[in-house]
Design a protein around this motif. Sequence first.
Motif, PDB file in Angstrom:
ATOM      1  N   GLN A 139      58.483 -44.494 -88.199  1.00  0.00           N
ATOM      2  CA  GLN A 139      58.442 -43.381 -87.251  1.00  0.00           C
ATOM      3  C   GLN A 139      57.030 -43.136 -86.753  1.00  0.00           C
ATOM      4  OE1 GLN A 139      60.753 -39.870 -88.144  1.00  0.00           O
ATOM      5  NE2 GLN A 139      59.210 -38.507 -87.274  1.00  0.00           N
ATOM      6  N   GLN A 140      56.058 -43.112 -87.674  1.00  0.00           N
ATOM      7  CA  GLN A 140      54.672 -42.885 -87.264  1.00  0.00           C
ATOM      8  C   GLN A 140      54.158 -44.027 -86.396  1.00  0.00           C
ATOM      9  OE1 GLN A 140      55.958 -42.499 -90.212  1.00  0.00           O
ATOM     10  NE2 GLN A 140      55.288 -40.550 -91.125  1.00  0.00           N
ATOM     11  N   GLN A 197      56.004 -47.299 -92.320  1.00  0.00           N
ATOM     12  CA  GLN A 197      56.036 -45.972 -91.693  1.00  0.00           C
ATOM     13  C   GLN A 197      56.502 -46.106 -90.239  1.00  0.00           C
ATOM     14  OE1 GLN A 197      51.973 -44.587 -92.468  1.00  0.00           O
ATOM     15  NE2 GLN A 197      52.715 -43.386 -94.207  1.00  0.00           N
TER      16      GLN A 197
END
Length: 408
Positions: A312-313, A310
């Motif tokens: 981007q997170q 993940q």
Amino acid sequence: MFAQLSPAIRQYLIVTGNYWAFTLTDGALRMLVVLHFHDLGYSPLQIAMLFLFYEFFGVVTNLVGGWLGARIGLNKTMNIGLFLQVLALAMLLVPPSLLIVPWVMAAQALSGIAKDLNKMSAKSSIKALVPEGADSKLYQWVAVLTGSKNTLKGVGFFLGGLLLTLLGFRGAVLAMLIGLALVWLFSVCTLTEDLGKATSKPKFTEMLSKSGPINYLSAARMCLFGARDVWFVVALPVFMASQLGWDHWTVGSFLAIWVMAYGVVQGIAPALTGAGQQGRTPGRHQAVIWAAALALVPLAIALACYWELQAQQALLAGLLVFGFVFAVNSSLHSFLIVQYADRDGVSLDVGFYYMANAMGRLLGTVLSGWVYQVYGLEACLLISSGLVAVAAVISLRLPEQAPSLQGA
């Protein structure tokens, strides 16, 4: 009400007001240049190179500016900085056909000189205005000045975009020029003439610090800011635009909010580090611990991006954590240099320190574009982690408390 305040408080408020006004125009000017040249079709890497002289001349200015401030007084160096920024803005009012890259780079060079004269003068002035032995108050005043500067720099990003939308490029530059010129005139009339002037005229050869603690702190500062800019200046915005698909305004707004939040944390750093409790002020232990904690953050982000967990997170969450911990580190360093600095000719020590700060920014800016282009964001983050780790090791050589010979 202003006249009822003590002379030291009045001078501090004037210095802080000057610093705030300058910072607003500095942040707005950066955003104006970025957006204007983006509209002309320049790539993010090309735009970043417009600021190369801005960073380079910061190295020279801090070194020479500290010596100059000790000889002629910090009121004069601050006022010279304000005036040079007015000239830099005036340079951008030429007809559009003359607004070519070399001319803009020259204007940015002048703005870089102005910025570092202003910052060095503001930080040094606090040492002259706070009574000897009042280290808790010194830390609080430095933290407020440093934190508010970065918060207003973020506001300046928004201001630049707003003025560009409402007034166009030339109108926005003219509005800032008029406003800052008024601040400069007020400063010339109100700042104390002998603020920060050394009792003896320092020689030009005395620009380099002979203090071990200041040399170690300066080296740590260079690594710290190189670690920030190696991924924050070019790599991060380009990654957000090209890999995450964010548009230009989203990237700019996010970074502006990040800088504002970063400034808020800097302002409350004394509370976060336990300063003021039974008169305690931070020293070597806090500098090492906070630097070591910061080194883990870009490493964790790099691993998450590499393993595609993940990305981007992880990047956004990591940015928030990095901003928080970096802000505390920066505020700690800003206090320590003012505490270590010799009260007589304080700008010599502060100027040398911020010369190292500018060298770190210059190093980070160059590496950010080259490393990202060749190796990607993960490599930038790994270099960032390594540089902070070096800063933590260097900080082990700092004294636990301010050296008594510095007259802090």
